[in-house]
Motif scaffolding. Structure first.
Motif, mmCIF file in Angstrom:
data_model
loop_
_atom_site.group_PDB
_atom_site.id
_atom_site.type_symbol
_atom_site.label_atom_id
_atom_site.label_comp_id
_atom_site.label_asym_id
_atom_site.label_seq_id
_atom_site.Cartn_x
_atom_site.Cartn_y
_atom_site.Cartn_z
ATOM 1 N N VAL A 5 30.103 -9.371 -3.383
ATOM 2 C CA VAL A 5 29.060 -10.405 -3.340
ATOM 3 C C VAL A 5 29.760 -11.756 -3.321
ATOM 4 O O VAL A 5 30.506 -12.097 -4.260
ATOM 5 C CB VAL A 5 28.120 -10.297 -4.550
ATOM 6 N N ALA A 6 29.541 -12.521 -2.261
ATOM 7 C CA ALA A 6 30.288 -13.770 -2.078
ATOM 8 C C ALA A 6 30.137 -14.681 -3.287
ATOM 9 O O ALA A 6 29.019 -15.003 -3.707
ATOM 10 C CB ALA A 6 29.819 -14.477 -0.811
ATOM 11 N N GLY A 7 31.279 -15.109 -3.849
ATOM 12 C CA GLY A 7 31.271 -16.040 -4.963
ATOM 13 C C GLY A 7 30.654 -15.504 -6.233
ATOM 14 O O GLY A 7 30.378 -16.276 -7.162
ATOM 15 N N ALA A 8 30.408 -14.182 -6.291
ATOM 16 C CA ALA A 8 29.723 -13.574 -7.444
ATOM 17 C C ALA A 8 28.397 -14.280 -7.726
ATOM 18 O O ALA A 8 27.922 -14.310 -8.857
ATOM 19 C CB ALA A 8 30.617 -13.580 -8.683
ATOM 20 N N ASN A 9 27.790 -14.812 -6.668
ATOM 21 C CA ASN A 9 26.548 -15.572 -6.784
ATOM 22 C C ASN A 9 25.367 -14.603 -6.837
ATOM 23 O O ASN A 9 25.257 -13.714 -5.988
ATOM 24 C CB ASN A 9 26.423 -16.512 -5.582
ATOM 25 N N THR A 10 24.480 -14.773 -7.788
ATOM 26 C CA THR A 10 23.336 -13.868 -7.927
ATOM 27 C C THR A 10 22.087 -14.363 -7.211
ATOM 28 O O THR A 10 21.028 -13.735 -7.293
ATOM 29 C CB THR A 10 23.000 -13.664 -9.410
ATOM 30 N N ALA A 11 22.170 -15.475 -6.495
ATOM 31 C CA ALA A 11 20.990 -16.019 -5.817
ATOM 32 C C ALA A 11 20.550 -15.122 -4.669
ATOM 33 O O ALA A 11 21.389 -14.530 -3.965
ATOM 34 C CB ALA A 11 21.287 -17.422 -5.288
ATOM 35 N N ASN A 12 19.244 -15.020 -4.436
ATOM 36 C CA ASN A 12 18.743 -14.318 -3.264
ATOM 37 C C ASN A 12 19.346 -14.920 -2.007
ATOM 38 O O ASN A 12 19.396 -16.150 -1.855
ATOM 39 C CB ASN A 12 17.220 -14.422 -3.187
ATOM 40 N N GLY A 13 19.787 -14.059 -1.107
ATOM 41 C CA GLY A 13 20.350 -14.516 0.155
ATOM 42 C C GLY A 13 21.848 -14.682 0.148
ATOM 43 O O GLY A 13 22.437 -15.053 1.183
#
Length: 428
Positions: free
Chosen positions: A316-324
């Protein structure tokens, strides 16, 4: 409802040696492109997701036939047998079933078309079974079908016990998932036939179109949710009846064994009656798909890395949890952005969210992202045995890195499944 009919006593009925079904996730792909609702999620034309998980069932797709192939080609012989012949089929039916592309063929748009024709002073049609090839036991079993219409026309999506004909009818059991008779265009029937409750005395019920419209006007999803001691019939996600061993009045419940599918269009017979001057030919039953989901699993699964064929990790890019958030390849580093749970409900999850095809898209090149889990077909994935591909059944396409480059930072997309090494994934 009483009716004198017996679908399975014809002595010349073809019998293939019974095989146990090893449910395979290597088949799938809905031909009907989904429509995005206001939230950008994939829905079918009725506004309900084609995945039962989006309705009332957490389930993993374990087998399907999406009927993809060139127009005029035969249905997949690995899945389907043709039963042929006339003789009334135990119900005084008029048609002769034939193995002809005039009566059963793919339309090139992801559908199987079964056509009943009036020709040569009689009628021809087709009857397809999965006997000895696909014989599920339990789960959500469903098909999306546009039925034919007209007095004397009798389409059906149904099942027989896998031990038939060695175990005769009705002892082998019969599950009618959907039957319609042309004089009742707004009603479909769901029925059990077994020892002590068969022919004109089955366990049966019916479902009326909510608006009273003809079921032949559009596609509808006909299903059963089948568990060891209950069978429930939904139409377009609306459950209208459940039968259990209590309904057999002390007679045997014969539905704890594998069954095989049957798709056919009959012409005439004791129950539907016969064509008259109002009946028009040809009549077609159009089948978008037949699917089997495993309803026994729930949402658990195996957790760990998902690695590409060169050993790099799905991330997951950047360990970012945001949708998209884009899903990419990255050098393996043991962080939580590379910990994936391959769920028994067909999802692949990380950071509390799901691997998702952007916008519910089905086109090759559609990006793959992280999104809140919502049970849609955009979040269903099936591991393909042999090729090790990870396939999205809704689109029929496979996960791969953009540009087919397996480098750190390469984003991912869905693409035509081709069995290549860049589509090969090792799951936990």
């Amino acid at each position: 409802m009483r009716r004198t009919r017996h679908r399975t006593t014809r002595t010349a009925l073809v019998a293939t040696a019974a095989l146990s079904l090893v449910l395979s996730a290597s088949l799938a792909a809905s031909a009907a492109a989904p429509v995005a609702d206001d939230g950008g999620r994939a829905t079918d034309a009725l506004g309900a997701s084609g995945s039962p998980a989006a309705q009332d069932l957490a389930a993993a797709l374990t087998w399907s036939d999406e009927f993809d192939g060139p127009a005029g080609s035969a249905p997949n012989a690995a899945n389907w047998n043709h039963e042929t012949g006339g003789g009334g089929w135990g119900n005084n039916e008029l048609q002769t079933y034939v193995n002809s592309r005039n009566n059963s063929a793919l339309d090139g748009n992801g559908n199987l078309v079964i056509t009943a024709r009036q020709e040569g002073g009689g009628y021809t049609s087709a009857r397809l079974t999965t006997k000895g090839k696909v014989q599920p036991q339990y789960g959500r079993l469903e098909a999306r079908i546009k039925i034919p219409r007209g007095q004397g026309i009798w389409p059906a999506f149904w099942m027989l016990g896998g031990q038939f004909p060695g175990t005769p009818w009705p002892d082998a059991g019969e599950i009618d998932i959907m039957e319609n008779i042309g004089r009742e265009p707004h009603i479909v029937h769901g029925t059990l036939h077994g020892p002590g409750y068969s022919g004109g005395n089955p366990i049966t019920g019916q479902y009326m179109h909510p608006q009273g419209w003809s079921f032949a006007d559009d596609f509808h999803t006909f299903a059963i949710d089948w568990n060891p001691n209950s069978i429930t019939w939904p139409v377009d996600g609306n459950a209208y009846q459940t039968f259990t061993p209590a309904n057999t009045n002390g007679n045997p419940w014969v539905y704890n064994q594998p069954f095989f599918f049957i798709l056919n269009v009959a012409v005439g017979g004791n129950w539907p009656g016969y064509p008259d001057g109002s009946t028009q030919f040809p009549q077609q039953m159009v089948v978008d798909y037949v699917r089997v989901y495993d309803s026994q699993g729930g949402g658990g699964g195996r957790t760990g890395r998902i690695t590409a064929s060169n050993g790099i990790c799905l991330d997951v890019a950047g360990a970012n949890t945001a949708n998209g958030t884009p899903i990419q390849l990255a050098n393996c580093n043991n962080n939580t952005a590379q910990q994936w749970t391959v769920g028994t409900d067909g999802t692949v999850r990380a950071l509390g969210k799901c691997l998702d095809v952007s916008g519910g898209g089905t086109a090759a090149g559609t990006p793959v992202q992280l999104w809140e889990c919502n049970g849609t077909g955009a979040q269903q994935w099936a591991a393909v045995s042999g090729s090790q591909a990870l396939r999205n059944p809704q689109s029929g396409r496979c996960l791969q890195p953009v540009g087919r480059v397996q480098n750190d930072g390469t984003r991912t997309e869905i693409a035509n499944c081709d069995g290549s090494t860049v589509q090969r994934w090792t799951l936990p």
